[in-house]
Enzyme design. Structure first.
Site, PDB file in Angstrom:
ATOM      1  N   ASN A  10      -9.113   6.123  37.141  1.00 25.92           N
ATOM      2  CA  ASN A  10      -8.334   5.792  36.265  1.00 25.92           C
ATOM      3  C   ASN A  10      -8.860   6.584  35.366  1.00 25.92           C
ATOM      4  O   ASN A  10     -10.215   6.775  34.498  1.00 25.92           O
ATOM      5  CB  ASN A  10      -9.847   4.748  35.487  1.00 25.92           C
ATOM      6  CG  ASN A  10      -9.617   3.776  34.506  1.00 25.92           C
ATOM      7  OD1 ASN A  10      -8.724   4.512  33.709  1.00 25.92           O
ATOM      8  ND2 ASN A  10      -9.351   2.604  33.691  1.00 25.92           N
ATOM      9  N   ARG A  93      -4.511   4.632  37.989  1.00 24.10           N
ATOM     10  CA  ARG A  93      -4.094   3.581  36.752  1.00 24.10           C
ATOM     11  C   ARG A  93      -3.246   3.957  35.818  1.00 24.10           C
ATOM     12  O   ARG A  93      -3.666   4.881  35.389  1.00 24.10           O
ATOM     13  CB  ARG A  93      -5.304   2.919  36.797  1.00 24.10           C
ATOM     14  CG  ARG A  93      -5.215   2.125  35.327  1.00 24.10           C
ATOM     15  CD  ARG A  93      -6.341   1.378  34.936  1.00 24.10           C
ATOM     16  NE  ARG A  93      -6.544   0.691  33.582  1.00 24.10           N
ATOM     17  CZ  ARG A  93      -6.764   0.601  32.492  1.00 24.10           C
ATOM     18  NH1 ARG A  93      -7.578   0.689  31.928  1.00 24.10           N
ATOM     19  NH2 ARG A  93      -6.295  -0.949  31.571  1.00 24.10           N
ATOM     20  N   HIS A 182      -3.312  -4.946  31.787  1.00 23.30           N
ATOM     21  CA  HIS A 182      -4.222  -5.671  32.322  1.00 23.30           C
ATOM     22  C   HIS A 182      -3.712  -6.365  33.358  1.00 23.30           C
ATOM     23  O   HIS A 182      -4.232  -7.551  34.206  1.00 23.30           O
ATOM     24  CB  HIS A 182      -4.253  -7.177  31.874  1.00 23.30           C
ATOM     25  CG  HIS A 182      -5.954  -6.875  30.280  1.00 23.30           C
ATOM     26  ND1 HIS A 182      -6.568  -7.238  29.339  1.00 23.30           N
ATOM     27  CD2 HIS A 182      -7.066  -5.793  30.640  1.00 23.30           C
ATOM     28  CE1 HIS A 182      -7.158  -7.198  28.930  1.00 23.30           C
ATOM     29  NE2 HIS A 182      -7.623  -6.179  29.291  1.00 23.30           N
ATOM     30  N   ARG A 286     -22.861 -11.486  23.973  1.00 21.21           N
ATOM     31  CA  ARG A 286     -24.240 -11.534  24.218  1.00 21.21           C
ATOM     32  C   ARG A 286     -25.045 -11.467  22.372  1.00 21.21           C
ATOM     33  O   ARG A 286     -25.784 -12.327  22.278  1.00 21.21           O
ATOM     34  CB  ARG A 286     -24.880 -11.323  25.106  1.00 21.21           C
ATOM     35  CG  ARG A 286     -24.491 -11.256  26.618  1.00 21.21           C
ATOM     36  CD  ARG A 286     -24.479  -9.903  27.432  1.00 21.21           C
ATOM     37  NE  ARG A 286     -24.774  -8.775  27.061  1.00 21.21           N
ATOM     38  CZ  ARG A 286     -23.721  -7.792  27.792  1.00 21.21           C
ATOM     39  NH1 ARG A 286     -24.975  -7.525  29.110  1.00 21.21           N
ATOM     40  NH2 ARG A 286     -23.050  -6.051  27.603  1.00 21.21           N
ATOM     41  N   GLU A 386     -10.246  -4.585  39.566  1.00 19.39           N
ATOM     42  CA  GLU A 386      -9.018  -3.555  39.411  1.00 19.39           C
ATOM     43  C   GLU A 386      -9.211  -2.354  40.819  1.00 19.39           C
ATOM     44  O   GLU A 386      -7.903  -2.162  40.819  1.00 19.39           O
ATOM     45  CB  GLU A 386      -8.911  -3.022  37.800  1.00 19.39           C
ATOM     46  CG  GLU A 386      -8.806  -4.481  37.036  1.00 19.39           C
ATOM     47  CD  GLU A 386      -9.128  -4.342  35.880  1.00 19.39           C
ATOM     48  OE1 GLU A 386     -10.140  -4.170  34.989  1.00 19.39           O
ATOM     49  OE2 GLU A 386      -8.411  -3.689  34.838  1.00 19.39           O
TER      50      GLU A 386
HETATM   51  P1  ADP Z   1     -13.596  -4.226  29.340  1.00 23.21           P
HETATM   52  O1  ADP Z   1     -13.636  -3.842  31.120  1.00 23.21           O
HETATM   53  O2  ADP Z   1     -12.967  -4.461  28.845  1.00 23.21           O
HETATM   54  O3  ADP Z   1     -14.214  -2.612  28.570  1.00 23.21           O
HETATM   55  P2  ADP Z   1     -15.377  -5.863  29.987  1.00 23.21           P
HETATM   56  O4  ADP Z   1     -14.702  -6.858  30.858  1.00 23.21           O
HETATM   57  O5  ADP Z   1     -17.020  -4.375  30.993  1.00 23.21           O
HETATM   58  O6  ADP Z   1     -14.913  -5.374  29.079  1.00 23.21           O
HETATM   59  O7  ADP Z   1     -15.889  -6.725  29.268  1.00 23.21           O
HETATM   60  C1  ADP Z   1     -17.633  -6.405  28.618  1.00 23.21           C
HETATM   61  C2  ADP Z   1     -17.501  -7.402  27.646  1.00 23.21           C
HETATM   62  O8  ADP Z   1     -18.268  -8.712  28.563  1.00 23.21           O
HETATM   63  C3  ADP Z   1     -19.441  -7.065  26.065  1.00 23.21           C
HETATM   64  O9  ADP Z   1     -18.091  -6.543  25.355  1.00 23.21           O
HETATM   65  C4  ADP Z   1     -19.485  -7.996  26.478  1.00 23.21           C
HETATM   66  O10 ADP Z   1     -18.876  -8.827  25.509  1.00 23.21           O
HETATM   67  C5  ADP Z   1     -19.490  -8.952  27.759  1.00 23.21           C
HETATM   68  N1  ADP Z   1     -20.047  -9.738  28.252  1.00 23.21           N
HETATM   69  C6  ADP Z   1     -21.049  -9.064  29.491  1.00 23.21           C
HETATM   70  N2  ADP Z   1     -22.092  -9.645  30.048  1.00 23.21           N
HETATM   71  C7  ADP Z   1     -22.057 -10.363  29.316  1.00 23.21           C
HETATM   72  C8  ADP Z   1     -22.897 -12.065  29.597  1.00 23.21           C
HETATM   73  N3  ADP Z   1     -24.458 -11.668  30.297  1.00 23.21           N
HETATM   74  N4  ADP Z   1     -22.873 -13.136  28.599  1.00 23.21           N
HETATM   75  C9  ADP Z   1     -22.529 -12.903  27.563  1.00 23.21           C
HETATM   76  N5  ADP Z   1     -21.049 -11.724  27.422  1.00 23.21           N
HETATM   77  C10 ADP Z   1     -21.420 -11.055  28.144  1.00 23.21           C
END
Ligand code: ADP
Length: 402
Positions: A10, A93, A182, A286, A386
């Site tokens: 990726n 990807r 996605h 969080r 993914e």
């Molecule tokens: P991407 O791949 O789009 O960057 P992710 O699927 O890894 O994102 O998601 C990241 C987001 O998940 C973080 O910005 C946060 O808001 C949320 N996140 C991760 N762990 C937690 C948790 N334990 N509780 C709440 N939200 C969480």
């Protein structure tokens, strides 16, 4: 011994994420990430799953070519080198496949040209993906390499869902339509949800809520996507970490004409400074939760706007599908934030949707049901994967020919 390993790449503009998987038993052999390629402070992190060893490298990595060669060296130290006869293929990807790529596709010159032609609709992503592909092809020209497109799963959308209501001539000439993104995640999660329900994908209707930093919803009927919330670009739809999602397009004219902002400024505002971040200064769920618990009004309002939009999409896709077997949450927020899941489904008992408090509170990396026993519609959490999906699609295409 036949070749069963697939390397998944990726490639971002300054990053290269990779995983090496063995498709004999769908296991992960190694994973890692090179960040800040082209800077003095490049960083590589590599984990060999078998031994549990994690290694890091700091210091300049000039370009993607050097990055991939360095990854190859790290893999070789674990006996998993890129020259191994067990490597069957490389799966890449690719963010935008337009209307042209409806399936994973073995890469050749014509495919590269077509991905390049799509740069105007994906200026941020496709150039970086192309760099990764060219680099990998130069390193292993003999190996089958496959492009797996984020848009492909959504190419089954009917025209009624894929078209914007704008002048057809203009839309066609400039390829303005809803592509969705996605897709690899929506494909994987909708299929895994059917599995969780013990049913065949073609027999179930699923609403998938992919809630990460980017977020999108999809309506999947019998394994085929019939609508999704992202559009021409990933900006449309749900409230995201830093993207606005849906808004009246006239907001853009207003900001241009009345606020005097440039197009680039508006683009930056809507993609990078909006969403949860724009509303309250934080895009991590969080942190928003912590602030809400302290009585912070801006964080509370951001959360409420986020959930309101989510609920609207659940309702919309319920109507699109007619009957729904499952609503499933995935990605960082969807997999981890029980309070978001609870709020999104609250008050939807009339649609047969409810969350069981105890089940919802369980923290787990496994696919699981969170609706009450005997619920009319299942509510589930299914961790997305993914890379596994890219590897699966790649391997299905090239089999043991590598
Ligand atoms: P991407 O791949 O789009 O960057 P992710 O699927 O890894 O994102 O998601 C990241 C987001 O998940 C973080 O910005 C946060 O808001 C949320 N996140 C991760 N762990 C937690 C948790 N334990 N509780 C709440 N939200 C969480």
């Amino acid at each position: 011994m036949s070749a069963t390993r697939v390397l998944v790449l990726n490639s971002g503009s300054s990053s290269l994420k990779y995983q090496l998987l063995d498709m004999r038993d769908a296991s992960r052999l190694a994973a890692g990430l090179v960040e800040r390629i082209g800077e003095q402070t490049s960083h590589l992190q590599h984990t060999c799953v078998g031994t549990g060893a994690t290694r890091e490298q700091h210091g300049p990595i000039a370009d993607h070519d050097t990055a991939l060669k360095t990854v190859g060296q790290e893999l070789a130290r674990d006996g998993l080198g890129l020259d191994s006869p067990e490597l069957a293929a490389i799966g890449h990807r690719v963010v935008h496949g337009g209307m042209f790529f409806t399936e994973p596709t073995v890469i050749d010159d014509a495919v590269l040209t077509e991905i390049e032609r799509l740069i105007p609709v994906a200026p941020l992503h496709n150039p970086a993906n192309l760099t990764g592909i060219r680099t990998a092809v130069a390193l292993r020209p003999d190996l089958p390499q496959v492009a797996v497109f984020d848009t492909a799963f959504h190419t089954t959308m009917p025209e009624s869902a894929a078209r914007y209501a704008i002048e057809t001539k203009v839309a066609d000439r400039f390829r303005v339509r809803r592509y969705g993104f996605h897709g690899t995640s929506h494909a994987y999660v909708s299929r895994a949800t059917a599995e969780l329900l013990g049913r065949a994908p073609q027999d179930v209707n699923v609403i998938v809520l992919h809630l990460g930093n980017g977020a999108s919803a999809s309506a999947v009927r019998g394994g085929r996507c019939v609508d999704t919330s992202m559009g021409l670009t990933p900006l449309e739809g749900l409230v995201m970490g830093t993207r606005s999602g849906d808004l009246d397009p006239a907001v853009i004219f207003h900001l241009r004409r009345v606020a005097g902002m440039s197009m680039d400024e508006i683009d930056n505002l809507l993609n990078k400074k909006s969403g949860l971040f724009g509303l309250c200064g934080d895009n991590d769920m969080r942190e928003i939760r912590r602030r809400m618990d302290e009585g912070d009004d801006a964080a509370r309002l951001a959360f409420e706007i986020y959930v309101h939009r989510l609920k609207k999409y659940i309702g919309a896709y319920y109507a699109v599908l007619g009957t729904v077997d499952a609503v499933v949450f995935t990605a960082g927020v969807g997999e981890n934030a029980a309070f978001v899941r609870e709020a999104a489904v609250a008050g939807l008992e009339g649609l047969g949707l409810a969350v069981d408090g105890e089940r919802n509170a369980v923290r787990s990396g496994e696919a699981r049901l969170i609706s009450p026993e005997g619920a009319r519609v299942a509510v589930a959490v299914v961790p997305t994967d993914e890379e596994m999906e890219i590897a699966r699609q790649t391997y299905a295409l090239v089999g043991n020919s590598g």
